[in-house]
Design a protein around this motif. Structure first.
Motif, PDB file in Angstrom:
ATOM      1  N   ALA A 179       0.840  -1.199   0.000  1.00  0.00           N
ATOM      2  CA  ALA A 179       0.000   0.000   0.000  1.00  0.00           C
ATOM      3  C   ALA A 179       0.877   1.251   0.000  1.00  0.00           C
ATOM      4  O   ALA A 179       0.606   2.226  -0.713  1.00  0.00           O
ATOM      5  N   LYS A 180       1.950   1.218   0.787  1.00  0.00           N
ATOM      6  CA  LYS A 180       2.866   2.354   0.856  1.00  0.00           C
ATOM      7  C   LYS A 180       3.590   2.550  -0.474  1.00  0.00           C
ATOM      8  O   LYS A 180       3.743   3.679  -0.959  1.00  0.00           O
ATOM      9  N   GLU A 181       4.010   1.433  -1.090  1.00  0.00           N
ATOM     10  CA  GLU A 181       4.733   1.504  -2.362  1.00  0.00           C
ATOM     11  C   GLU A 181       3.863   2.080  -3.480  1.00  0.00           C
ATOM     12  O   GLU A 181       4.372   2.717  -4.407  1.00  0.00           O
ATOM     13  N   LEU A 182       2.550   1.867  -3.383  1.00  0.00           N
ATOM     14  CA  LEU A 182       1.629   2.374  -4.397  1.00  0.00           C
ATOM     15  C   LEU A 182       1.141   3.788  -4.089  1.00  0.00           C
ATOM     16  O   LEU A 182       0.322   4.346  -4.826  1.00  0.00           O
ATOM     17  N   GLY A 183       1.648   4.354  -3.016  1.00  0.00           N
ATOM     18  CA  GLY A 183       1.285   5.727  -2.681  1.00  0.00           C
ATOM     19  C   GLY A 183      -0.089   5.887  -2.071  1.00  0.00           C
ATOM     20  O   GLY A 183      -0.682   6.974  -2.145  1.00  0.00           O
ATOM     21  N   LEU A 184      -0.605   4.840  -1.471  1.00  0.00           N
ATOM     22  CA  LEU A 184      -1.916   4.937  -0.825  1.00  0.00           C
ATOM     23  C   LEU A 184      -1.809   5.667   0.510  1.00  0.00           C
ATOM     24  O   LEU A 184      -0.716   5.790   1.080  1.00  0.00           O
ATOM     25  N   ASN A 185      -2.925   6.140   0.992  1.00  0.00           N
ATOM     26  CA  ASN A 185      -2.993   6.701   2.329  1.00  0.00           C
ATOM     27  C   ASN A 185      -2.865   5.520   3.293  1.00  0.00           C
ATOM     28  O   ASN A 185      -3.828   4.773   3.514  1.00  0.00           O
ATOM     29  N   THR A 186      -1.675   5.321   3.832  1.00  0.00           N
ATOM     30  CA  THR A 186      -1.415   4.119   4.614  1.00  0.00           C
ATOM     31  C   THR A 186      -2.216   4.062   5.913  1.00  0.00           C
ATOM     32  O   THR A 186      -2.607   2.985   6.359  1.00  0.00           O
ATOM     33  N   SER A 187      -2.463   5.196   6.504  1.00  0.00           N
ATOM     34  CA  SER A 187      -3.248   5.202   7.736  1.00  0.00           C
ATOM     35  C   SER A 187      -4.665   4.700   7.463  1.00  0.00           C
ATOM     36  O   SER A 187      -5.189   3.849   8.192  1.00  0.00           O
ATOM     37  N   LYS A 188      -5.246   5.210   6.412  1.00  0.00           N
ATOM     38  CA  LYS A 188      -6.594   4.794   6.035  1.00  0.00           C
ATOM     39  C   LYS A 188      -6.608   3.323   5.623  1.00  0.00           C
ATOM     40  O   LYS A 188      -7.519   2.561   5.991  1.00  0.00           O
ATOM     41  N   PHE A 189      -5.586   2.907   4.879  1.00  0.00           N
ATOM     42  CA  PHE A 189      -5.488   1.520   4.438  1.00  0.00           C
ATOM     43  C   PHE A 189      -5.348   0.576   5.628  1.00  0.00           C
ATOM     44  O   PHE A 189      -6.051  -0.442   5.721  1.00  0.00           O
ATOM     45  N   ASN A 190      -4.443   0.897   6.541  1.00  0.00           N
ATOM     46  CA  ASN A 190      -4.202   0.028   7.688  1.00  0.00           C
ATOM     47  C   ASN A 190      -5.436  -0.105   8.574  1.00  0.00           C
ATOM     48  O   ASN A 190      -5.726  -1.189   9.084  1.00  0.00           O
ATOM     49  N   ASP A 191      -6.155   0.992   8.756  1.00  0.00           N
ATOM     50  CA  ASP A 191      -7.381   0.955   9.560  1.00  0.00           C
ATOM     51  C   ASP A 191      -8.421   0.076   8.876  1.00  0.00           C
ATOM     52  O   ASP A 191      -9.130  -0.704   9.534  1.00  0.00           O
ATOM     53  N   CYS A 192      -8.511   0.208   7.563  1.00  0.00           N
ATOM     54  CA  CYS A 192      -9.466  -0.593   6.798  1.00  0.00           C
ATOM     55  C   CYS A 192      -9.148  -2.079   6.936  1.00  0.00           C
ATOM     56  O   CYS A 192     -10.031  -2.909   7.186  1.00  0.00           O
ATOM     57  N   LEU A 193      -7.871  -2.409   6.789  1.00  0.00           N
ATOM     58  CA  LEU A 193      -7.455  -3.814   6.848  1.00  0.00           C
ATOM     59  C   LEU A 193      -7.706  -4.412   8.229  1.00  0.00           C
ATOM     60  O   LEU A 193      -8.162  -5.553   8.352  1.00  0.00           O
ATOM     61  N   ALA A 194      -7.415  -3.642   9.263  1.00  0.00           N
ATOM     62  CA  ALA A 194      -7.579  -4.137  10.634  1.00  0.00           C
ATOM     63  C   ALA A 194      -9.043  -4.292  11.027  1.00  0.00           C
ATOM     64  O   ALA A 194      -9.393  -5.160  11.831  1.00  0.00           O
ATOM     65  N   SER A 195      -9.905  -3.485  10.440  1.00  0.00           N
ATOM     66  CA  SER A 195     -11.316  -3.483  10.835  1.00  0.00           C
ATOM     67  C   SER A 195     -12.125  -4.637  10.244  1.00  0.00           C
ATOM     68  O   SER A 195     -13.208  -4.951  10.737  1.00  0.00           O
ATOM     69  N   GLY A 196     -11.616  -5.265   9.184  1.00  0.00           N
ATOM     70  CA  GLY A 196     -12.408  -6.309   8.517  1.00  0.00           C
ATOM     71  C   GLY A 196     -13.578  -5.730   7.752  1.00  0.00           C
ATOM     72  O   GLY A 196     -14.602  -6.386   7.555  1.00  0.00           O
ATOM     73  N   LYS A 197     -13.418  -4.516   7.313  1.00  0.00           N
ATOM     74  CA  LYS A 197     -14.491  -3.786   6.633  1.00  0.00           C
ATOM     75  C   LYS A 197     -15.030  -4.526   5.411  1.00  0.00           C
ATOM     76  O   LYS A 197     -16.244  -4.460   5.118  1.00  0.00           O
ATOM     77  N   PHE A 198     -14.171  -5.235   4.696  1.00  0.00           N
ATOM     78  CA  PHE A 198     -14.590  -5.867   3.450  1.00  0.00           C
ATOM     79  C   PHE A 198     -14.692  -7.389   3.541  1.00  0.00           C
ATOM     80  O   PHE A 198     -14.766  -8.071   2.514  1.00  0.00           O
TER      81      PHE A 198
END
Length: 249
Positions: A179-198
């Motif tokens: 996610a970081k290598e692709l220039g994503l908002n890592t904070s938002k990405f990490n929160d999404c991944l940890a939450s099980g949102k999808f």
């Protein structure tokens, strides 16, 4: 009757009795053996019919392979990830698993299809994480978190480029690093991944695949412009996929 005659008659009767008894014993043993094996055959057939599991599927290169129609009708929605022209006459709905080595092998084939059939084919990716791939589910959810930032396809390609069959390259730290290598908002990405949102979305994809007849990965459903469907199992080489697309066109 002389003793000799009596003795001969008795010996003859004993022989006949013994012979008949032996035949009867053999018949009983044979019957028991037959029933036992018949029961095992029936049991084996029942087990074979009831233990079908989703699995990795290598390509089937048999030239006599006959197309099979998919099960439930596939509906393409705004929630789907679509690569290519959204109005293309041919749709390929791929059900895949980021940890599956055959899916990894099939990914360049699908990319070649998109290059060769620009404007004629649209590629829809759906998740089908196999239960025995320990990192497949979380990787699928991570791709959805990347998709939330409009980088689903870039992230998916990176997963396939780095994944190994044993799960290497798909650990949580790896998912965050991509996610970081692709220039994503890592904070938002990490929160999404940890939450099980999808989690539910990934599970819904898999359920739709099972309803459509998918039993392993990669499993692809070809839909022509008239809505006719064809189930393609395994990582078929490009030439076989090309033949199916040309026939559908």
């Amino acid at each position: 009757m002389s003793d000799q005659n009596y003795h001969n008659k008795t010996s003859k009767q004993q022989f006949i009795f013994g012979f008949v008894t032996g035949i009867a014993a053999i018949s009983v043993i044979g019957l028991v053996f037959l029933l036992a094996n018949n029961g095992q055959i029936i049991k084996d057939k029942n087990l074979a019919g009831n233990t079908e599991q989703a699995a990795e599927q290598p390509g089937n290169n048999l030239p006599s392979e006959q197309p099979s129609q998919a099960g439930d009708k596939i509906e393409i929605t705004n929630a789907d990830h679509i690569r290519g022209d959204k109005n293309a006459p041919i749709t390929l709905v791929e059900y895949s698993d980021f940890q599956c080595p055959y899916c990894k092998k099939f990914n360049p084939t699908m990319q070649q299809v998109m290059q060769e059939y620009s404007g004629k084919v649209r590629w829809v990716y759906r998740h089908f994480p196999l239960s025995f791939h320990q990192n497949a589910q979380k990787s699928a959810e991570a791709s959805e978190c990347a998709g939330e930032q409009n980088k689903f396809w870039e992230y998916s390609d990176k997963l396939f480029e780095n994944s190994q069959a044993d799960g290497t390259g798909l650990n949580t730290d790896d998912l965050k690093r991509y996610a970081k290598e692709l220039g994503l908002n890592t904070s938002k990405f990490n929160d999404c991944l940890a939450s099980g949102k999808f989690t539910s979305k990934v599970n819904a994809d898999m359920a739709s695949g099972q309803a459509a007849g998918i039993s392993g990965t990669p499993g692809t459903i070809l839909i022509d412009k008239n809505g006719n469907t064809q189930l393609i199992s395994g990582a078929l080489p490009y030439e076989q996929i090309k033949a199916k697309i040309d026939a559908a066109l």
